[in-house]
Scaffold this active site. Sequence first.
Site, mmCIF file in Angstrom:
data_model
loop_
_atom_site.group_PDB
_atom_site.id
_atom_site.type_symbol
_atom_site.label_atom_id
_atom_site.label_comp_id
_atom_site.label_asym_id
_atom_site.label_seq_id
_atom_site.Cartn_x
_atom_site.Cartn_y
_atom_site.Cartn_z
ATOM 1 N N HIS A 395 5.681 -5.542 24.979
ATOM 2 C CA HIS A 395 4.277 -5.631 24.565
ATOM 3 C C HIS A 395 3.490 -6.501 25.525
ATOM 4 C CE1 HIS A 395 4.434 -3.801 20.478
ATOM 5 N NE2 HIS A 395 5.728 -3.939 20.727
ATOM 6 N N GLU A 461 6.281 -10.432 24.970
ATOM 7 C CA GLU A 461 4.831 -10.435 25.195
ATOM 8 C C GLU A 461 4.667 -10.886 26.642
ATOM 9 O OE1 GLU A 461 2.529 -9.285 23.291
ATOM 10 O OE2 GLU A 461 3.121 -9.528 21.191
HETATM 11 ZN ZN LIG Z 1 1.625 -4.859 21.202
#
Ligand SMILES: [Zn+2]
Length: 498
Positions: A395, A461
Amino acid sequence: MRFSIKCLVLIGISLCLYAPSVFAQHTVSRIEGNNRYEVAVNAAKRGWPEASTVVLVGGDAYADALSAVPYAFEQGAPVLLTNTGSLSGATKSGLQQLKTKRVIILGGTASISEKVVTQLKAMNLAVSRIQGKNRYELAANVAKQMKSAGAAVVVNGSAYADAVAIAPYAAKQGYPILLTDAKGLRQETAHLLKSKAIKRTIVIGGEASVSKTAYQQLPSPVRISGANRYEVAARIAKTYPMKTSQTYMSNGYAYADAAAAASIAAKQGQMLLLTDAQTVPGAIKSIIGTKKLATFSVVGGTSTIRTNVITQLKNAVLGETIFIDPGHGAQDAGAVGNGLLEKNVNLEVALKLQTRLNQAGALTVMSRTSDTFDSLQTRVSKGAKASADVFISIHANANDHSGANGTETYYDATYAAVNSLKLAQKVQPRMVSALGTRDRGVKTAGFYVIKYSKMPSILLETGFVTSPIDASILKSTTVKDRLASGITTGVSNYFESK
Ligand SMILES: [Zn+2]
Protein backbone atom coordinates in the site's frame (compact mmCIF):
# COMPACT_ATOMS: atom_id res chain seq x y z
CA MET A 1 13.87 6.34 37.00
CA ARG A 2 13.93 7.46 33.49
CA PHE A 3 17.67 7.08 33.35
CA SER A 4 17.67 3.51 34.65
CA ILE A 5 14.99 2.45 32.15
CA LYS A 6 17.14 3.89 29.40
CA CYS A 7 20.07 1.88 30.75
CA LEU A 8 18.06 -1.29 30.82
CA VAL A 9 17.06 -0.72 27.21
CA LEU A 10 20.68 -0.13 26.28
CA ILE A 11 21.79 -3.27 28.11
CA GLY A 12 19.00 -5.16 26.36
CA ILE A 13 20.13 -3.94 22.97
CA SER A 14 23.78 -4.79 23.58
CA LEU A 15 22.84 -8.26 24.80
CA CYS A 16 20.87 -8.74 21.64
CA LEU A 17 23.82 -7.61 19.59
CA TYR A 18 26.14 -10.09 21.23
CA ALA A 19 23.74 -13.00 21.53
CA PRO A 20 24.72 -15.71 19.07
CA SER A 21 22.14 -15.77 16.29
CA VAL A 22 21.09 -18.98 14.62
CA PHE A 23 20.98 -18.57 10.87
CA ALA A 24 19.21 -21.13 8.76
CA GLN A 25 21.16 -20.01 5.75
CA HIS A 26 21.40 -22.54 2.94
CA THR A 27 24.77 -24.05 2.24
CA VAL A 28 26.00 -25.08 -1.18
CA SER A 29 29.13 -26.92 -2.24
CA ARG A 30 30.22 -27.82 -5.73
CA ILE A 31 31.82 -30.98 -7.07
CA GLU A 32 33.55 -30.07 -10.29
CA GLY A 33 36.46 -30.93 -12.53
CA ASN A 34 38.14 -29.99 -15.78
CA ASN A 35 35.96 -32.47 -17.66
CA ARG A 36 33.26 -35.09 -17.05
CA TYR A 37 35.87 -37.73 -16.18
CA GLU A 38 37.35 -35.59 -13.42
CA VAL A 39 33.86 -34.62 -12.16
CA ALA A 40 33.03 -38.33 -11.77
CA VAL A 41 36.33 -39.00 -9.97
CA ASN A 42 35.78 -36.05 -7.61
CA ALA A 43 32.22 -37.19 -6.89
CA ALA A 44 33.51 -40.70 -6.14
CA LYS A 45 36.20 -39.35 -3.82
CA ARG A 46 33.48 -37.52 -1.87
CA GLY A 47 31.75 -40.82 -1.07
CA TRP A 48 34.51 -43.41 -1.15
CA PRO A 49 37.86 -42.87 0.57
CA GLU A 50 38.80 -46.11 -1.15
CA ALA A 51 36.90 -48.14 -3.73
CA SER A 52 38.24 -51.61 -4.38
CA THR A 53 35.62 -52.04 -7.11
CA VAL A 54 34.69 -49.42 -9.72
CA VAL A 55 31.98 -49.59 -12.37
CA LEU A 56 33.18 -47.98 -15.58
CA VAL A 57 30.94 -46.65 -18.34
CA GLY A 58 31.69 -44.83 -21.58
CA GLY A 59 31.76 -41.05 -21.22
CA ASP A 60 29.56 -40.67 -24.29
CA ALA A 61 27.34 -43.69 -23.68
CA TYR A 62 24.51 -42.41 -21.55
CA ALA A 63 22.33 -45.42 -22.34
CA ASP A 64 24.91 -47.67 -20.67
CA ALA A 65 25.10 -45.39 -17.66
CA LEU A 66 21.36 -45.57 -17.03
CA SER A 67 21.37 -48.99 -15.44
CA ALA A 68 24.79 -48.58 -13.86
CA VAL A 69 23.87 -46.84 -10.60
CA PRO A 70 21.79 -49.53 -8.80
CA TYR A 71 24.25 -52.20 -9.91
CA ALA A 72 27.29 -50.18 -8.81
CA PHE A 73 25.60 -49.46 -5.48
CA GLU A 74 25.10 -53.18 -4.89
CA GLN A 75 28.78 -53.70 -5.65
CA GLY A 76 29.71 -50.92 -3.22
CA ALA A 77 31.31 -49.21 -6.19
CA PRO A 78 31.28 -45.69 -7.59
CA VAL A 79 30.54 -45.09 -11.27
CA LEU A 80 33.43 -43.64 -13.25
CA LEU A 81 33.58 -42.71 -16.93
CA THR A 82 36.21 -43.06 -19.62
CA ASN A 83 36.90 -42.14 -23.22
CA THR A 84 36.09 -44.90 -25.67
CA GLY A 85 39.49 -45.08 -27.36
CA SER A 86 41.81 -44.90 -24.38
CA LEU A 87 41.60 -44.60 -20.63
CA SER A 88 41.02 -40.97 -19.65
CA GLY A 89 43.88 -39.45 -17.65
CA ALA A 90 41.61 -38.24 -14.85
CA THR A 91 40.04 -41.71 -14.58
CA LYS A 92 43.44 -43.39 -14.46
CA SER A 93 44.63 -41.25 -11.57
CA GLY A 94 41.22 -41.58 -9.94
CA LEU A 95 41.52 -45.38 -9.97
CA GLN A 96 44.94 -45.06 -8.37
CA GLN A 97 43.76 -42.63 -5.70
CA LEU A 98 40.75 -44.84 -4.89
CA LYS A 99 43.11 -47.85 -4.60
CA THR A 100 40.88 -49.78 -6.99
CA LYS A 101 41.52 -53.47 -7.59
CA ARG A 102 38.66 -54.46 -9.83
CA VAL A 103 36.91 -52.68 -12.70
CA ILE A 104 33.55 -53.78 -14.09
CA ILE A 105 32.91 -52.32 -17.52
CA LEU A 106 29.31 -51.79 -18.59
CA GLY A 107 28.85 -51.65 -22.35
CA GLY A 108 30.37 -53.09 -25.47
CA THR A 109 33.58 -52.16 -27.25
CA ALA A 110 31.76 -49.34 -29.05
CA SER A 111 31.58 -47.53 -25.69
CA ILE A 112 34.77 -48.81 -24.07
CA SER A 113 37.38 -50.28 -26.41
CA GLU A 114 39.65 -53.28 -25.82
CA LYS A 115 42.54 -50.82 -25.64
CA VAL A 116 41.07 -49.42 -22.43
CA VAL A 117 40.86 -53.00 -21.09
CA THR A 118 44.54 -53.50 -21.91
CA GLN A 119 45.44 -50.25 -20.17
CA LEU A 120 43.45 -51.25 -17.07
CA LYS A 121 45.10 -54.66 -16.97
CA ALA A 122 48.48 -52.98 -17.24
CA MET A 123 47.56 -51.22 -13.97
CA ASN A 124 47.18 -54.68 -12.37
CA LEU A 125 43.41 -54.36 -12.23
CA ALA A 126 41.00 -57.26 -12.62
CA VAL A 127 38.66 -56.35 -15.47
CA SER A 128 35.30 -57.81 -16.41
CA ARG A 129 32.65 -56.62 -18.82
CA ILE A 130 28.87 -56.78 -18.97
CA GLN A 131 27.49 -56.09 -22.39
CA GLY A 132 24.51 -56.61 -24.64
CA LYS A 133 23.56 -56.35 -28.28
CA ASN A 134 21.84 -53.07 -27.53
CA ARG A 135 21.06 -50.82 -24.56
CA TYR A 136 17.97 -52.87 -23.67
CA GLU A 137 19.86 -56.12 -23.50
CA LEU A 138 22.70 -54.48 -21.61
CA ALA A 139 20.29 -53.19 -18.96
CA ALA A 140 18.73 -56.66 -18.71
CA ASN A 141 22.14 -58.29 -18.41
CA VAL A 142 23.15 -55.86 -15.68
CA ALA A 143 19.90 -56.63 -13.84
CA LYS A 144 20.63 -60.35 -14.18
CA GLN A 145 23.80 -59.81 -12.15
CA MET A 146 21.90 -58.10 -9.34
CA LYS A 147 20.36 -59.78 -6.32
CA SER A 148 16.66 -60.50 -6.72
CA ALA A 149 14.34 -57.68 -5.78
CA GLY A 150 10.57 -57.60 -5.84
CA ALA A 151 10.44 -54.55 -8.05
CA ALA A 152 12.15 -52.86 -10.98
CA VAL A 153 12.19 -49.41 -12.55
CA VAL A 154 11.28 -49.15 -16.23
CA VAL A 155 12.23 -46.08 -18.28
CA ASN A 156 12.57 -45.16 -21.91
CA GLY A 157 16.08 -46.05 -23.08
CA SER A 158 16.43 -42.64 -24.67
CA ALA A 159 15.27 -40.61 -21.67
CA TYR A 160 18.25 -40.64 -19.35
CA ALA A 161 17.00 -37.75 -17.23
CA ASP A 162 14.04 -39.84 -16.09
CA ALA A 163 16.37 -42.61 -15.02
CA VAL A 164 18.93 -40.53 -13.13
CA ALA A 165 16.35 -38.91 -10.89
CA ILE A 166 15.07 -42.31 -9.68
CA ALA A 167 18.52 -43.94 -9.64
CA PRO A 168 19.46 -43.19 -5.99
CA TYR A 169 16.13 -44.59 -4.75
CA ALA A 170 16.30 -47.61 -7.07
CA ALA A 171 19.83 -48.27 -5.81
CA LYS A 172 18.82 -48.07 -2.17
CA GLN A 173 15.96 -50.52 -2.78
CA GLY A 174 18.03 -52.84 -4.96
CA TYR A 175 15.72 -52.27 -7.93
CA PRO A 176 17.32 -52.65 -11.34
CA ILE A 177 16.66 -50.00 -13.98
CA LEU A 178 15.31 -51.57 -17.15
CA LEU A 179 14.75 -49.93 -20.48
CA THR A 180 12.05 -49.95 -23.07
CA ASP A 181 11.20 -47.82 -26.08
CA ALA A 182 8.17 -45.74 -27.02
CA LYS A 183 6.70 -48.46 -29.25
CA GLY A 184 6.09 -51.20 -26.74
CA LEU A 185 7.68 -53.39 -24.11
CA ARG A 186 11.06 -54.61 -25.35
CA GLN A 187 11.54 -58.39 -25.41
CA GLU A 188 14.84 -58.11 -23.52
CA THR A 189 13.02 -56.35 -20.68
CA ALA A 190 9.98 -58.66 -20.74
CA HIS A 191 12.26 -61.72 -20.45
CA LEU A 192 14.20 -60.28 -17.57
CA LEU A 193 11.04 -59.37 -15.66
CA LYS A 194 9.85 -62.94 -16.05
CA SER A 195 13.13 -64.66 -15.25
CA LYS A 196 13.63 -62.55 -12.11
CA ALA A 197 9.97 -63.00 -11.14
CA ILE A 198 9.58 -59.25 -10.62
CA LYS A 199 6.19 -58.47 -9.07
CA ARG A 200 6.05 -54.64 -9.24
CA THR A 201 7.31 -51.99 -11.60
CA ILE A 202 7.81 -48.25 -11.33
CA VAL A 203 7.48 -46.58 -14.71
CA ILE A 204 9.14 -43.20 -15.07
CA GLY A 205 7.92 -40.96 -17.88
CA GLY A 206 4.67 -40.23 -19.69
CA GLU A 207 2.96 -42.28 -22.36
CA ALA A 208 5.17 -40.76 -25.02
CA SER A 209 8.16 -42.44 -23.29
CA VAL A 210 6.61 -45.67 -22.06
CA SER A 211 3.46 -46.40 -24.05
CA LYS A 212 0.15 -47.57 -22.67
CA THR A 213 0.68 -50.93 -24.38
CA ALA A 214 4.05 -51.40 -22.73
CA TYR A 215 2.64 -50.24 -19.41
CA GLN A 216 -0.20 -52.78 -19.49
CA GLN A 217 2.26 -55.63 -20.05
CA LEU A 218 4.21 -54.77 -16.90
CA PRO A 219 3.64 -56.42 -13.50
CA SER A 220 1.63 -54.11 -11.12
CA PRO A 221 2.93 -50.90 -12.66
CA VAL A 222 2.76 -47.38 -11.21
CA ARG A 223 3.66 -44.40 -13.34
CA ILE A 224 5.46 -41.19 -12.38
CA SER A 225 5.30 -38.56 -15.09
CA GLY A 226 5.35 -34.80 -15.49
CA ALA A 227 5.34 -31.98 -18.01
CA ASN A 228 9.14 -31.97 -18.11
CA ARG A 229 12.17 -33.69 -16.55
CA TYR A 230 12.16 -31.29 -13.58
CA GLU A 231 8.58 -32.06 -12.73
CA VAL A 232 9.36 -35.77 -13.02
CA ALA A 233 12.36 -35.40 -10.69
CA ALA A 234 10.26 -33.40 -8.20
CA ARG A 235 7.51 -36.05 -8.21
CA ILE A 236 10.06 -38.80 -7.69
CA ALA A 237 11.41 -36.87 -4.69
CA LYS A 238 7.89 -36.49 -3.32
CA THR A 239 6.82 -40.11 -3.90
CA TYR A 240 10.00 -41.91 -2.94
CA PRO A 241 11.58 -40.04 -0.01
CA MET A 242 15.29 -40.14 0.62
CA LYS A 243 17.41 -38.37 3.22
CA THR A 244 17.27 -34.59 3.04
CA SER A 245 20.45 -33.61 4.85
CA GLN A 246 22.44 -33.17 1.64
CA THR A 247 20.67 -32.84 -1.68
CA TYR A 248 22.61 -33.48 -4.87
CA MET A 249 21.84 -31.45 -7.93
CA SER A 250 22.98 -31.79 -11.49
CA ASN A 251 22.12 -30.21 -14.81
CA GLY A 252 19.11 -31.95 -16.34
CA TYR A 253 20.86 -32.03 -19.70
CA ALA A 254 24.37 -33.08 -18.66
CA TYR A 255 24.00 -36.84 -18.35
CA ALA A 256 27.62 -37.61 -17.55
CA ASP A 257 27.55 -35.35 -14.49
CA ALA A 258 24.11 -36.71 -13.59
CA ALA A 259 25.37 -40.31 -13.59
CA ALA A 260 28.21 -39.34 -11.23
CA ALA A 261 25.78 -37.37 -9.07
CA ALA A 262 23.33 -40.30 -8.93
CA SER A 263 26.17 -42.59 -7.89
CA ILE A 264 27.24 -40.45 -4.92
CA ALA A 265 23.64 -39.62 -3.95
CA ALA A 266 22.82 -43.35 -3.90
CA LYS A 267 25.85 -44.07 -1.75
CA GLN A 268 24.76 -41.46 0.79
CA GLY A 269 21.04 -42.26 0.60
CA GLN A 270 20.30 -38.69 -0.51
CA MET A 271 18.11 -37.47 -3.30
CA LEU A 272 19.15 -36.12 -6.65
CA LEU A 273 17.35 -33.17 -8.18
CA LEU A 274 17.87 -31.72 -11.63
CA THR A 275 18.34 -28.08 -12.52
CA ASP A 276 18.62 -25.81 -15.49
CA ALA A 277 22.02 -24.23 -16.11
CA GLN A 278 20.73 -20.70 -15.45
CA THR A 279 17.99 -21.00 -12.88
CA VAL A 280 16.35 -23.49 -10.52
CA PRO A 281 13.18 -24.67 -12.34
CA GLY A 282 9.77 -24.04 -10.73
CA ALA A 283 8.98 -27.67 -9.91
CA ILE A 284 12.37 -28.06 -8.22
CA LYS A 285 11.97 -24.81 -6.26
CA SER A 286 8.68 -26.16 -5.06
CA ILE A 287 10.02 -29.48 -3.76
CA ILE A 288 12.94 -27.65 -2.11
CA GLY A 289 10.41 -25.45 -0.31
CA THR A 290 8.10 -28.29 0.72
CA LYS A 291 10.90 -30.50 1.97
CA LYS A 292 12.73 -27.55 3.56
CA LEU A 293 15.96 -28.55 1.86
CA ALA A 294 18.87 -26.33 2.89
CA THR A 295 22.09 -28.18 2.10
CA PHE A 296 23.07 -28.78 -1.49
CA SER A 297 25.92 -30.28 -3.47
CA VAL A 298 25.92 -29.38 -7.12
CA VAL A 299 27.74 -31.74 -9.44
CA GLY A 300 29.27 -30.10 -12.51
CA GLY A 301 31.29 -27.03 -13.44
CA THR A 302 30.16 -23.44 -13.94
CA SER A 303 29.19 -24.07 -17.56
CA THR A 304 26.56 -26.66 -16.64
CA ILE A 305 25.48 -25.06 -13.35
CA ARG A 306 25.95 -21.32 -13.44
CA THR A 307 26.66 -19.03 -10.52
CA ASN A 308 23.07 -17.79 -10.56
CA VAL A 309 21.84 -21.26 -9.59
CA ILE A 310 24.30 -21.29 -6.66
CA THR A 311 23.07 -17.85 -5.59
CA GLN A 312 19.48 -19.10 -5.65
CA LEU A 313 20.35 -22.29 -3.77
CA LYS A 314 22.03 -20.21 -1.06
CA ASN A 315 19.01 -17.96 -0.61
CA ALA A 316 16.69 -19.06 2.20
CA VAL A 317 13.71 -17.74 0.20
CA LEU A 318 14.25 -20.49 -2.39
CA GLY A 319 11.09 -22.53 -2.85
CA GLU A 320 9.04 -20.45 -0.40
CA THR A 321 5.66 -19.26 -1.68
CA ILE A 322 5.23 -15.51 -1.32
CA PHE A 323 1.76 -14.08 -1.82
CA ILE A 324 1.91 -10.50 -3.08
CA ASP A 325 -1.19 -8.37 -2.74
CA PRO A 326 -1.09 -4.98 -4.49
CA GLY A 327 -3.71 -2.99 -2.57
CA HIS A 328 -6.85 -1.54 -4.20
CA GLY A 329 -7.39 -1.60 -8.01
CA ALA A 330 -9.92 -0.69 -10.72
CA GLN A 331 -12.74 1.51 -9.28
CA ASP A 332 -10.89 1.64 -5.95
CA ALA A 333 -7.97 4.00 -6.51
CA GLY A 334 -6.88 4.01 -2.87
CA ALA A 335 -5.07 7.16 -1.74
CA VAL A 336 -4.73 10.01 -4.22
CA GLY A 337 -2.24 12.84 -4.18
CA ASN A 338 0.47 14.70 -6.07
CA GLY A 339 -0.65 13.14 -9.34
CA LEU A 340 -0.36 9.61 -7.94
CA LEU A 341 -3.06 6.98 -7.64
CA GLU A 342 -2.17 4.54 -4.89
CA LYS A 343 -3.50 1.51 -6.80
CA ASN A 344 -0.97 2.13 -9.60
CA VAL A 345 1.99 2.69 -7.27
CA ASN A 346 1.07 -0.49 -5.39
CA LEU A 347 0.86 -2.53 -8.60
CA GLU A 348 4.17 -1.22 -9.99
CA VAL A 349 5.98 -2.02 -6.74
CA ALA A 350 4.28 -5.43 -6.54
CA LEU A 351 5.24 -6.44 -10.09
CA LYS A 352 8.84 -5.41 -9.49
CA LEU A 353 8.81 -7.32 -6.21
CA GLN A 354 7.48 -10.38 -8.00
CA THR A 355 10.35 -10.24 -10.51
CA ARG A 356 12.98 -9.84 -7.77
CA LEU A 357 11.57 -12.62 -5.62
CA ASN A 358 11.38 -14.98 -8.59
CA GLN A 359 15.00 -14.19 -9.44
CA ALA A 360 15.95 -14.92 -5.84
CA GLY A 361 14.31 -18.36 -6.13
CA ALA A 362 10.93 -17.78 -4.48
CA LEU A 363 7.60 -18.91 -5.88
CA THR A 364 5.23 -15.98 -6.16
CA VAL A 365 1.47 -15.67 -6.39
CA MET A 366 -0.21 -12.30 -7.00
CA SER A 367 -3.71 -11.25 -5.98
CA ARG A 368 -3.78 -9.10 -9.12
CA THR A 369 -1.38 -8.38 -11.98
CA SER A 370 -3.31 -5.57 -13.66
CA ASP A 371 -5.84 -2.87 -12.80
CA THR A 372 -8.52 -5.17 -11.42
CA PHE A 373 -10.37 -5.25 -8.12
CA ASP A 374 -10.71 -7.99 -5.51
CA SER A 375 -12.56 -7.72 -2.23
CA LEU A 376 -10.46 -8.03 0.90
CA GLN A 377 -12.05 -11.45 1.53
CA THR A 378 -11.00 -12.63 -1.93
CA ARG A 379 -7.43 -11.49 -1.33
CA VAL A 380 -7.25 -13.47 1.90
CA SER A 381 -8.77 -16.58 0.34
CA LYS A 382 -6.40 -16.36 -2.65
CA GLY A 383 -3.46 -16.30 -0.24
CA ALA A 384 -4.83 -19.31 1.63
CA LYS A 385 -5.49 -21.19 -1.60
CA ALA A 386 -1.90 -20.58 -2.69
CA SER A 387 -0.73 -22.15 0.62
CA ALA A 388 1.52 -19.12 0.83
CA ASP A 389 4.35 -19.14 3.34
CA VAL A 390 4.02 -15.38 3.80
CA PHE A 391 1.51 -12.75 2.73
CA ILE A 392 2.63 -9.25 1.75
CA SER A 393 0.10 -6.52 1.08
CA ILE A 394 1.48 -3.43 -0.62
CA HIS A 395 0.00 0.00 0.00
CA ALA A 396 0.81 3.70 0.02
CA ASN A 397 -0.37 6.06 2.69
CA ALA A 398 -2.38 9.27 2.80
CA ASN A 399 -3.01 12.04 5.30
CA ASP A 400 -4.96 15.29 5.36
CA HIS A 401 -1.72 17.04 6.20
CA SER A 402 0.77 17.08 3.38
CA GLY A 403 3.52 17.23 5.99
CA ALA A 404 2.89 13.62 7.07
CA ASN A 405 5.47 11.38 5.45
CA GLY A 406 7.50 8.22 5.89
CA THR A 407 7.41 4.44 5.62
CA GLU A 408 5.80 1.92 7.96
CA THR A 409 5.08 -1.79 8.18
CA TYR A 410 2.02 -3.29 9.86
CA TYR A 411 1.39 -6.71 11.31
CA ASP A 412 -1.50 -8.17 13.25
CA ALA A 413 -1.27 -10.53 16.21
CA THR A 414 -4.36 -12.65 15.45
CA TYR A 415 -2.46 -15.39 13.59
CA ALA A 416 1.27 -16.15 13.40
CA ALA A 417 2.02 -13.12 15.58
CA VAL A 418 5.67 -13.90 16.30
CA ASN A 419 6.60 -14.57 12.70
CA SER A 420 4.51 -11.69 11.36
CA LEU A 421 6.37 -9.33 13.67
CA LYS A 422 9.70 -10.87 12.69
CA LEU A 423 8.86 -10.48 8.99
CA ALA A 424 7.85 -6.85 9.56
CA GLN A 425 11.09 -6.18 11.43
CA LYS A 426 13.17 -7.64 8.60
CA VAL A 427 11.36 -5.77 5.82
CA GLN A 428 10.83 -2.32 7.37
CA PRO A 429 14.51 -1.22 7.60
CA ARG A 430 15.17 -2.49 4.06
CA MET A 431 12.29 -0.40 2.75
CA VAL A 432 13.49 2.70 4.57
CA SER A 433 17.04 2.40 3.32
CA ALA A 434 15.87 1.69 -0.25
CA LEU A 435 13.50 4.66 -0.29
CA GLY A 436 15.42 7.10 1.88
CA THR A 437 12.15 8.01 3.60
CA ARG A 438 11.41 8.72 7.24
CA ASP A 439 11.31 5.54 9.35
CA ARG A 440 7.89 5.36 11.01
CA GLY A 441 8.68 1.87 12.28
CA VAL A 442 6.78 -1.39 12.70
CA LYS A 443 3.21 -1.02 13.94
CA THR A 444 0.31 -3.25 14.71
CA ALA A 445 -3.22 -2.81 13.33
CA GLY A 446 -6.08 -5.13 12.48
CA PHE A 447 -6.21 -4.44 8.74
CA TYR A 448 -8.44 -7.10 7.19
CA VAL A 449 -5.91 -8.86 4.96
CA ILE A 450 -3.30 -9.24 7.69
CA LYS A 451 -5.85 -9.99 10.38
CA TYR A 452 -7.47 -12.89 8.54
CA SER A 453 -4.47 -14.33 6.70
CA LYS A 454 -3.31 -17.24 8.81
CA MET A 455 0.26 -17.31 7.56
CA PRO A 456 2.81 -14.66 8.65
CA SER A 457 1.52 -11.50 7.01
CA ILE A 458 2.47 -7.85 6.75
CA LEU A 459 1.06 -4.72 5.17
CA LEU A 460 3.56 -2.23 3.79
CA GLU A 461 2.89 1.49 3.64
CA THR A 462 5.68 2.49 1.28
CA GLY A 463 5.16 6.24 1.61
CA PHE A 464 2.52 9.00 1.62
CA VAL A 465 1.19 9.92 -1.83
CA THR A 466 -0.14 13.06 -0.13
CA SER A 467 3.39 14.12 0.85
CA PRO A 468 5.28 16.00 -1.88
CA ILE A 469 8.55 14.49 -0.58
CA ASP A 470 7.34 10.87 -0.58
CA ALA A 471 5.40 11.30 -3.83
CA SER A 472 8.49 12.41 -5.72
CA ILE A 473 10.36 9.39 -4.34
CA LEU A 474 7.53 7.01 -5.28
CA LYS A 475 7.41 8.41 -8.82
CA SER A 476 10.97 7.24 -9.55
CA THR A 477 11.29 3.90 -11.36
CA THR A 478 14.85 3.49 -10.06
CA VAL A 479 13.67 3.92 -6.49
CA LYS A 480 10.85 1.42 -7.00
CA ASP A 481 13.39 -1.10 -8.35
CA ARG A 482 15.54 -0.49 -5.29
CA LEU A 483 12.48 -0.86 -3.05
CA ALA A 484 11.58 -4.21 -4.64
CA SER A 485 15.07 -5.57 -4.09
CA GLY A 486 15.12 -4.16 -0.54
CA ILE A 487 11.87 -5.95 0.32
CA THR A 488 13.25 -9.13 -1.29
CA THR A 489 16.34 -8.94 0.92
CA GLY A 490 14.13 -8.41 3.97
CA VAL A 491 12.01 -11.44 3.07
CA SER A 492 15.16 -13.56 2.51
CA ASN A 493 16.52 -12.43 5.88
CA TYR A 494 13.25 -13.46 7.49
CA PHE A 495 13.54 -17.01 6.11
CA GLU A 496 17.22 -17.10 7.11
CA SER A 497 16.32 -16.25 10.67
CA LYS A 498 13.61 -18.89 10.93
ZN1 LIG B 1 -4.08 1.37 0.67
